[in-house]
Scaffold this motif. Structure first.
Motif, PDB file in Angstrom:
ATOM      1  N   VAL A 125      71.287  17.488  34.025  1.00 11.96           N
ATOM      2  CA  VAL A 125      70.437  17.544  35.211  1.00 11.96           C
ATOM      3  C   VAL A 125      70.424  16.203  35.937  1.00 11.96           C
ATOM      4  O   VAL A 125      70.543  16.129  37.155  1.00 11.96           O
ATOM      5  CB  VAL A 125      69.002  17.975  34.805  1.00 11.96           C
ATOM      6  N   THR A 129      71.739  15.303  40.100  1.00 15.24           N
ATOM      7  CA  THR A 129      70.788  15.125  41.209  1.00 15.24           C
ATOM      8  C   THR A 129      71.561  14.681  42.448  1.00 15.24           C
ATOM      9  O   THR A 129      72.672  14.154  42.337  1.00 15.24           O
ATOM     10  CB  THR A 129      69.738  14.036  40.879  1.00 15.24           C
ATOM     11  N   ALA A 182      63.236  19.540  33.409  1.00 12.47           N
ATOM     12  CA  ALA A 182      62.633  20.511  34.336  1.00 12.47           C
ATOM     13  C   ALA A 182      61.978  19.787  35.501  1.00 12.47           C
ATOM     14  O   ALA A 182      62.048  20.221  36.653  1.00 12.47           O
ATOM     15  CB  ALA A 182      61.606  21.370  33.590  1.00 12.47           C
ATOM     16  N   SER A 185      64.734  18.384  37.894  1.00 10.45           N
ATOM     17  CA  SER A 185      65.452  19.420  38.649  1.00 10.45           C
ATOM     18  C   SER A 185      64.499  20.325  39.405  1.00 10.45           C
ATOM     19  O   SER A 185      64.945  21.213  40.138  1.00 10.45           O
ATOM     20  CB  SER A 185      66.285  20.263  37.671  1.00 10.45           C
ATOM     21  N   ASP A 186      63.183  20.085  39.220  1.00  9.41           N
ATOM     22  CA  ASP A 186      62.200  20.962  39.843  1.00  9.41           C
ATOM     23  C   ASP A 186      62.469  22.419  39.464  1.00  9.41           C
ATOM     24  O   ASP A 186      62.289  23.325  40.265  1.00  9.41           O
ATOM     25  CB  ASP A 186      62.215  20.777  41.363  1.00  9.41           C
ATOM     26  N   LYS A 187      62.963  22.613  38.260  1.00  8.64           N
ATOM     27  CA  LYS A 187      63.277  23.927  37.683  1.00  8.64           C
ATOM     28  C   LYS A 187      64.348  24.682  38.485  1.00  8.64           C
ATOM     29  O   LYS A 187      64.484  25.892  38.351  1.00  8.64           O
ATOM     30  CB  LYS A 187      62.008  24.796  37.571  1.00  8.64           C
ATOM     31  N   GLN A 188      65.068  23.964  39.333  1.00  4.49           N
ATOM     32  CA  GLN A 188      66.130  24.609  40.098  1.00  4.49           C
ATOM     33  C   GLN A 188      67.479  24.386  39.427  1.00  4.49           C
ATOM     34  O   GLN A 188      67.660  23.423  38.694  1.00  4.49           O
ATOM     35  CB  GLN A 188      66.193  24.015  41.517  1.00  4.49           C
ATOM     36  N   THR A 189      68.418  25.267  39.696  1.00  4.35           N
ATOM     37  CA  THR A 189      69.791  25.037  39.267  1.00  4.35           C
ATOM     38  C   THR A 189      70.438  24.081  40.265  1.00  4.35           C
ATOM     39  O   THR A 189      70.395  24.323  41.475  1.00  4.35           O
ATOM     40  CB  THR A 189      70.574  26.360  39.229  1.00  4.35           C
ATOM     41  N   GLN A 190      70.979  22.987  39.765  1.00  2.91           N
ATOM     42  CA  GLN A 190      71.609  22.002  40.648  1.00  2.91           C
ATOM     43  C   GLN A 190      73.122  22.181  40.610  1.00  2.91           C
ATOM     44  O   GLN A 190      73.748  22.029  39.570  1.00  2.91           O
ATOM     45  CB  GLN A 190      71.230  20.581  40.192  1.00  2.91           C
ATOM     46  N   SER A 280      77.396  23.546  37.511  1.00  2.00           N
ATOM     47  CA  SER A 280      75.988  23.311  37.805  1.00  2.00           C
ATOM     48  C   SER A 280      75.281  22.852  36.543  1.00  2.00           C
ATOM     49  O   SER A 280      75.823  22.930  35.454  1.00  2.00           O
ATOM     50  CB  SER A 280      75.325  24.598  38.311  1.00  2.00           C
ATOM     51  N   GLN A 282      71.102  22.794  34.746  1.00  2.00           N
ATOM     52  CA  GLN A 282      69.697  23.203  34.873  1.00  2.00           C
ATOM     53  C   GLN A 282      68.972  22.843  33.580  1.00  2.00           C
ATOM     54  O   GLN A 282      69.600  22.622  32.541  1.00  2.00           O
ATOM     55  CB  GLN A 282      69.604  24.700  35.123  1.00  2.00           C
TER      56      GLN A 282
END
Lengths: 369, 518
Positions: A125, A129, A182, A185-190, A280, A282
């Motif tokens: 993660v 970013t 988490a 990544s703000d709980k997003q898939t990057q 990606s 996450q």
């Protein structure tokens, strides 16, 4: 009463065994054959034991492939398909294999690292970013490895200097690192925008996926490190008898810390590989990798109490697991059934290990008296 | 063999609960018990006396069902008996209280007292009843104030001992074996222990009491049996009246062969190699100063618990001193740092070979190079070949058997394992060797070899600091001897000026109570 006879004579015979007589016989009499016999005996000792154990694993692997061939004969009718299937098994084993190499060091050194999956996720993660990706592929690799090594060293610091139990320290790290992943990544898939990174999983060299090369290199370096360097020797000493290591002048604390740092390093490499595979990263990725890595090491003959284990064995453990997964996939069976079989294999492996250990120690004690 | 017979002959009372006749127990290479006679009467405190290795612990283990004798008879309450296991002995009424109390720290007092035979109803433990019974038993011991539901780890050592005794009583024990019970106790607690023992014996319970402290034996004991080399050398001596000199003489002059190489002349070089000044560790040893010169063997004599091993480990940096300094060849060592000690040229063969010194599954050569593999390595890469060669040389010079250094160290005998540990320090630039009980569990032949090795090292200029429970070993090997008692050095003298009786007298004499008959 039976004992008194044998030992009675042994005690009575002791003075006769005193030095002036015996060395003359062994040393001056016929040194060559004695020496030769010794060398052979030594090869049949501990090292031979692990070779035998690994041969058993190879046999299991062959059996699994045979089951595949019997259940899916058409897949094995064409050599290209067979080759491709082997490659897919190896590719499946590559990421977890890298993690397992680090785990093997930690377990041989008398510890355990439950945070490897979390470290992989955090490193993945952090490397994906937007800020990190602006530095390009090099920046991403650097970040993943730095983060993972740092987290590993924190584990080691807590365990060796903070005197936390490895299980507790790395369990806490598991929770904390996933949380941080988490958060970042703000709980997003990057998504990974780097074609270089994404290419690692997609590209092949001489028909073999790059991921497999990475595993091979990590395993080879790990093998050399364990078997041919002072670092490896310290690892075995610390895990085999920590007090003996300490009293021999080995800096046990520093070495313990480095072991967790090494595990972190492997997690950092695995993070790049996994990010590349999914293009990606996450926070939830590499879920339960710690269990897979520990199970593979145990199946590979690594003693959970430390002091014994081999890289080859661990690697075979990983490949056996990947082959089972593959076997279930080609037969279209559910992952649930697959997990049950894996659980059974772990138990069987440990049982076999215990029985063999018992048999060996019984044999030795019988020889002594 | 005449002494024990005389002893047995004088007693023929019908209140004898335990009688051992010609009990023999052998282990590979050792005849631990070689014809033991022992007779214990109901209601008496029977003391067992003997040096380390005399066979006391083996005898306890035979009585408590851990070992079975190879020959000879054990009569219990008038009939011959063999115990299949410790539980059988316990059931028959023989309870043993070991020096390391075998209590489960996290369970309550009552749970420990009734461990393994909890009062039950329909499968459930009757907790209230169990607590009440425990209080009853504790009352009998004069310690009704100990709450039966308190976790054992919250009790002091004395309290734990009471719990151990309560457990024995819960089994309706008729014979209580106590292995150095006073070793863990403070001054006033010993008095209390004696009061309890007197109450027990008044109830007809027999006590076998083992202690190295002669004054205790005089205070609490009725009769004394002395062991030497696994044999009874004196039985039925009156504990209070027998002169110390007689007791000591029965224990000494051991027939085990101590083959010491001839003592070399006084070394000319008397520069100081090791200087220890004012070293202290709370509860272990106080204000110890000593020095070792190159080529000198300095021996420390003292009982287990006198602080010898702790002192050695502190000098080595395995423990951190509260006060004092350790200086090697003029350089002061940082405390609590084994690495620094090793770099300064120190090496140690610790007391517990297997748990403190060896990697049992690893080959001999790797055990030998455990502290030098880094020096033998190049750029961090180890070399099995160089290590084997180095180990081979040492194995040959120590006459290691079997001499193949590739074998796992586990397959070696105790004496040869010890050679591996000592050999480890021959590989480096060791100038000062600390040896803690170097011949424990080592058979006679290997002992003589180890003595020769130690002497040869000294002749080569290595300073040796030696700790041993066996007084003849210290006297025969060392140039200078320090006698320790309760953490203090009470006497320093050249070995030639001391004899076994004098040293034993010093280490055993009235440690806790003064004013004993001489």
């Amino acid at each position: 009463m039976t004992l008194s006879d044998g030992t009675g004579t042994a005690a009575a015979g002791l003075p006769a065994q005193s030095p002036p007589v015996d060395p003359a016989q062994t040393a001056a009499g016929h040194p060559r054959p004695d020496d030769l016999k010794g060398r052979r005996a030594s090869r049949g000792g501990e090292a031979g034991e692990s070779v035998k154990r690994n041969l058993v694993l190879v046999a299991v692997l062959v059996a699994l492939i045979a089951i595949g061939a019997v259940t899916q004969p058409q897949l094995y009718s064409n050599s290209t398909w067979v080759w491709n299937n082997i490659l897919s098994i190896l590719q499946l084993a590559s990421v977890i294999g890298v993690v397992t190499v680090g785990m093997t060091f930690v377990i041989i050194g008398g510890g355990i690292d439950l945070s490897v999956g979390a470290i992989v996720a955090l490193a993945g993660v952090w490397a994906t970013t937007v800020a990190t990706q602006s530095y390009g592929a090099g920046g991403m690799v650097f970040t993943a490895i730095t983060v993972a090594v740092a987290v590993g060293l924190i584990n080691g610091l807590l365990i060796s200097y903070g005197k936390l139990v490895p299980f507790i320290a790395t369990l806490a790290m598991l929770v904390a690192a996933r949380g941080l992943a988490a958060e970042i990544s703000d709980k997003q898939t990057q998504m990974s925008e780097s074609s270089l990174i994404n290419g690692i999983a997609a590209d092949k060299l001489l028909g073999i996926p790059l991921l497999v090369y990475i595993l091979a290199v990590v395993a080879a370096v790990g093998w050399v490190l364990l078997n041919r360097t002072t670092f490896g020797r310290r690892t075995v000493a610390v895990g085999g008898n920590v007090e003996a290591a300490r009293l021999a002048g080995i800096n046990v604390k520093r070495h313990t810390m480095l072991l967790y740092g090494l595990s972190g390093l492997c997690c950092g490499i695995a993070a790049i590989m996994l990010t590349s595979q999914g293009t990606s990263a996450q926070a939830a990725m590499a879920n339960l990798y710690e269990l897979d890595a520990i199970a593979a090491a145990i199946i590979g003959g690594t003693l959970l109490s430390g002091g014994r284990g081999t890289i080859v064995g661990s690697l075979l453990g990983v490949i056996i697991f990947a082959t089972i997964t593959n076997l279930f996939a080609i037969n279209g069976l559910s992952t649930e059934a697959q997990n049950m079989v894996k659980g059974g294999i772990i138990i069987a492996a440990v049982l076999v290990q215990q029985f063999r250990f018992k048999a060996v120690s019984q044999f030795l004690s019988r020889n002594k008296t | 063999m005449t002494a024990p017979e005389a002893g047995v002959a004088t007693t023929g009372h019908d209140d004898v609960v335990l009688r051992l006749t010609d009990v023999v127990k052998t282990f590979p290479g050792v005849r631990a018990l070689d014809g033991v006679q022992l007779e214990v009467r109901a209601g008496e405190v029977h003391c067992l006396l003997g040096q380390n290795g005399a066979g006391k612990s083996t005898l306890i283990k035979v009585l408590s069902g851990v070992h079975r004798p190879d020959s000879g008879t054990v009569e219990w309450l008038g009939g011959p008996i063999t115990f299949a296991n410790p539980q059988a002995a316990m059931k028959a009424g023989i309870a043993t209280i070991y020096q390391e109390l075998d209590l489960v720290e996290d369970l309550s007092v009552a749970e420990n007292v009734f461990l393994g035979h909890e009062p039950r109803r329909a499968g459930f433990v009757r907790r209230k009843y169990m607590a009440a019974r425990t209080t009853e038993i504790l009352d009998r011991l004069g310690h009704g104030e100990i709450p039966p539901r308190r976790a054992v780890h919250r009790l002091q050592a004395a309290g734990k001992q009471i719990v151990s005794m309560a457990r024995a009583l819960s089994h309706e024990a008729r014979l209580l074996i106590m292995d150095e019970p006073s070793a863990v106790l403070a001054h006033d607690e010993v008095e209390n222990l004696f009061r309890i023992i007197r109450e027990l014996t008044a109830q007809g319970i027999a006590v076998v009491y083992i202690s190295h402290r002669l004054e205790e034996i005089r205070t609490i004991g009725d009769r004394v049996t002395v062991l030497k080399d696994g044999r009874t050398t004196a039985a039925d001596l009156p504990a209070a009246q027998t002169p110390t000199s007689e007791l000591v003489s029965r224990m000494t002059g051991r027939s085990i062969e101590y083959v010491f190489p001839p003592r070399p002349d006084e070394p000319a070089d008397r520069a100081e190699l090791l200087a220890v000044e004012g070293l202290s560790r709370a509860g272990e040893f106080t204000d110890v100063s000593l020095s070792v010169a190159p080529g000198e063997i300095v021996g420390i004599a003292g009982l287990v618990g006198s602080g010898r091993s702790e002192l050695l480990e502190t000098i080595y940096g395995a423990r951190r001193a509260d006060a004092g300094t350790v200086t090697v060849a003029g350089r002061r060592l940082a405390g609590g740092d084994v690495g620094a000690a090793v770099r300064a040229g120190m090496g140690m063969a610790p007391e517990e070979r297997k748990s403190q010194a060896l990697l049992l599954g690893e080959p001999i050569y790797r055990n030998m190079t455990l502290s030098t593999f880094s020096q033998l390595a190049r750029l961090g890469f180890t070399s099995s070949r160089r290590e084997r060669e180095a180990a081979d040389r040492v194995a040959q010079s120590l006459d290691l058997r079997p001499g193949d250094v590739g074998r796992p160290v586990r397959t070696l005998s105790g004496g040869n394992q010890q050679k591996v540990v000592v050999g480890r320090w021959l590989l480096g630039d060791t100038r000062l060797l600390l040896l803690d009980e170097p011949t424990r569990g080592v058979d006679v032949g290997a002992r003589a070899e180890l003595y020769r090795v130690i002497r040869r090292l000294a002749a080569d200029g290595v300073g040796v600091l030696l700790v041993s429970s066996e007084v003849p070993e210290v006297l025969g090997l060392a140039d200078r001897v320090l006698v320790m008692r309760e953490g203090r050095v009470i006497r320093t003298a050249p070995a030639t000026e001391l004899d076994e009786d004098t040293v034993l007298d010093l280490v055993m004499a009235g440690s806790l109570m003064e004013g004993a008959p001489v």
